[in-house]
Design a protein around this motif. Sequence first.
Motif, short mmCIF file in Angstrom:
data_model
loop_
_atom_site.label_atom_id
_atom_site.label_comp_id
_atom_site.label_asym_id
_atom_site.label_seq_id
_atom_site.Cartn_x
_atom_site.Cartn_y
_atom_site.Cartn_z
N ALA A 71 4.01 8.58 9.34
CA ALA A 71 2.72 8.88 8.79
C ALA A 71 2.93 9.69 7.45
O ALA A 71 2.18 9.49 6.51
CB ALA A 71 1.91 9.61 9.83
N ALA A 72 3.63 10.95 7.79
CA ALA A 72 3.82 11.84 6.57
C ALA A 72 4.40 10.93 5.22
O ALA A 72 4.22 11.13 4.09
CB ALA A 72 4.80 12.95 6.73
N ALA A 73 5.53 10.17 5.53
CA ALA A 73 6.09 9.44 4.51
C ALA A 73 5.50 8.45 3.82
O ALA A 73 5.44 8.12 2.52
CB ALA A 73 7.65 8.53 5.26
N VAL A 74 4.38 7.71 4.70
CA VAL A 74 3.57 6.80 3.99
C VAL A 74 2.52 7.42 3.33
O VAL A 74 2.23 6.93 2.19
CB VAL A 74 2.79 6.00 5.49
CG1 VAL A 74 1.49 5.35 5.01
CG2 VAL A 74 3.71 5.02 5.93
N LEU A 75 2.08 8.45 3.51
CA LEU A 75 1.05 9.10 2.76
C LEU A 75 1.67 9.88 1.37
O LEU A 75 1.22 9.79 0.40
CB LEU A 75 0.34 10.43 3.46
CG LEU A 75 -0.66 9.83 4.52
CD1 LEU A 75 -1.36 11.11 5.52
CD2 LEU A 75 -1.87 9.11 4.00
N TRP A 76 3.15 10.43 1.58
CA TRP A 76 3.72 11.03 0.53
C TRP A 76 4.04 9.86 -0.39
O TRP A 76 3.58 10.02 -1.85
CB TRP A 76 5.08 11.50 1.18
CG TRP A 76 5.80 12.05 0.03
CD1 TRP A 76 5.70 12.46 -1.45
CD2 TRP A 76 7.32 12.40 0.05
NE1 TRP A 76 6.86 12.72 -2.22
CE2 TRP A 76 7.69 12.84 -1.06
CE3 TRP A 76 8.12 12.37 1.36
CZ2 TRP A 76 9.08 13.35 -1.31
CZ3 TRP A 76 9.42 12.85 0.87
CH2 TRP A 76 10.04 13.24 -0.22
N MET A 77 4.36 8.57 -0.10
CA MET A 77 4.64 7.53 -1.08
C MET A 77 3.40 7.15 -1.59
O MET A 77 3.20 6.75 -2.83
CB MET A 77 5.34 6.25 -0.33
CG MET A 77 5.90 5.48 -1.15
SD MET A 77 6.54 4.08 -0.37
CE MET A 77 7.86 4.70 0.28
N GLY A 78 2.30 7.17 -0.92
CA GLY A 78 0.87 6.69 -1.51
C GLY A 78 0.37 7.78 -2.56
O GLY A 78 -0.26 7.35 -3.47
N VAL A 79 0.75 8.96 -2.04
CA VAL A 79 -0.12 10.06 -3.25
C VAL A 79 1.07 10.28 -4.41
O VAL A 79 0.48 10.54 -5.47
CB VAL A 79 -0.33 11.40 -2.24
CG1 VAL A 79 -0.80 12.42 -3.27
CG2 VAL A 79 -1.27 11.01 -1.20
N TYR A 80 2.27 10.45 -4.30
CA TYR A 80 3.00 10.65 -5.16
C TYR A 80 4.47 9.80 -5.12
O TYR A 80 5.41 10.15 -4.71
CB TYR A 80 3.38 12.29 -4.83
CG TYR A 80 4.46 12.55 -6.19
CD1 TYR A 80 3.91 12.86 -7.28
CD2 TYR A 80 5.71 13.17 -6.07
CE1 TYR A 80 4.47 13.19 -8.56
CE2 TYR A 80 6.42 13.60 -7.19
CZ TYR A 80 5.88 13.60 -8.40
OH TYR A 80 6.71 14.02 -9.34
N PRO A 81 4.13 8.58 -5.73
CA PRO A 81 5.12 7.35 -5.80
C PRO A 81 6.35 7.87 -6.69
O PRO A 81 7.25 7.03 -6.46
CB PRO A 81 4.47 6.07 -6.01
CG PRO A 81 3.16 6.42 -6.68
CD PRO A 81 2.89 8.01 -6.08
#
Length: 508
Positions: free
Chosen positions: A452-462
Amino acid sequence: MGGFPILSLMLLVPLVGAITCLFAGDRAARSIALAATLINLALGVVLWLNFDIGGPQWQFTERAPIFAGFSWALGIDGIALMLILLSVFLMPICILASHSIDKRVGEYMSAFLLMEVLMVGVFAAQDLFLFYIFFEGVLIPMYLIIGIWGGQNRIYAAYKFFLYTLLGSVLMLIAMLWMVNEAGTTDIPTLMAYDFPAGAQTWLWLAFFASFAVKMPMWPVHTWLPDAHVQAPTAGSVILAGVLLKMGGYGFIRFSLPMFPEASVQLMWLVFALSMAAVVITSLIALVQHDMKKLIAYSSVAHMAIVTVGLFAFNVQGLEGAMIVMLSHGLVSGALFLCVGVIYDRLHTREIDRYGGLAINMPAYAVFFLLFTMASIGLPGTSGFVGEFLSLAGIYQVSSWVAAVSTTGIILGAAYMLYLYWRIAFGVQKNADAAAMPDLSAREWLMLGPIAAAVLWMGVYPESFLAPMRQDIQALDARLARAAPEGDARLVMGDPAPVTNEAHEGAH
């Protein structure tokens, strides 16, 4: 890293762990497998931190001749780095997800660790035949995982998986032998810059396509995937969707596009046609599924079709988008299969109608499942949005028709994923046994939380994921531009939409 052989070490650690697990007891095998995968994850982080963005294309290179021109040659660029990180990130989660395996645990853990060796080897190999050994070797542990620890029809699914993926690769091996004879080398970076005769490129491209299309999998050679997913244990489905499908996309990026650019331009219509068919047909099939795993498996075919249209858009946005879709799909599809596994372990059924109203008694589970559902749909702020937006922006510059058909996959994706979530998490609790299921355990939090953290990280700061790959993608784009008429692949489709620097910056 001062010449330290970190890639060889990343192959050695799980290999030693796999051998040790064969002779250990059940409890010890689980601990050894988890320790080996965590060590490899740490080495992957070291690899990322020491990767020189903007430096030489090939880094951490190792080379030792073996025989007859065949050599132990390892090295990575930014594209391989990201896929290795995806592999080592998912492996400890797969070990945690394997708690329900209670027979031949040592052999099971050994098979998973061997698969990690082969997966990292695929992305790190710089020798053509070394790549082929790793690429085909992955079939063996996955075949065993499905065939021994799978569901009721596991033997049928294992044979189908093995035969489909092996038959396509025989043609690729023949093409590799011809290429080595023609170019006089097995070195992949050298072959990527070699200009093969235009007449031969079409046949070589088709031979490689036979293997990579099955691995992706592309329609209509995708039929092995739903069977394999349904029969595989949860962790097997996670690694199959998360990493093994990406090997087809990696093959296109590493071989088909740079080595056979003229053939890629000539045959882009074939890829677009198959991809558009996959997006529409498999999305409609997903919409009527009653088995959760089957639904997610068909959605994987539709998502990987977005990857192929992005790759064959022959522009930077399309290529970057395809890579982010691959990384995002690896995380999100893996997480969705874990979510299925969580409730399957409690009720031992994947029938969607047996659930309902789980948000009442499993609120934490419902929140995680919602996040991954939204990421699969492509909600802004999640990893799914970034990749699909870039891919569609890239393909729109080539053909608005292909972009329009590809977009229907996102609309249908929203339909079947929201319909799935509504039937499982909301509504009336029809079954007392489903209503009595406990919420996530600590182990399940450890499985789902990092993804979940990785999915949000990639979405917010690709940008943190795009930056290591950008130089390699631009080099690939430049090589493809040489092959297209007047250096512009868009003219092949007869839809010369202008490309501006502002559009590219806007996509980022």
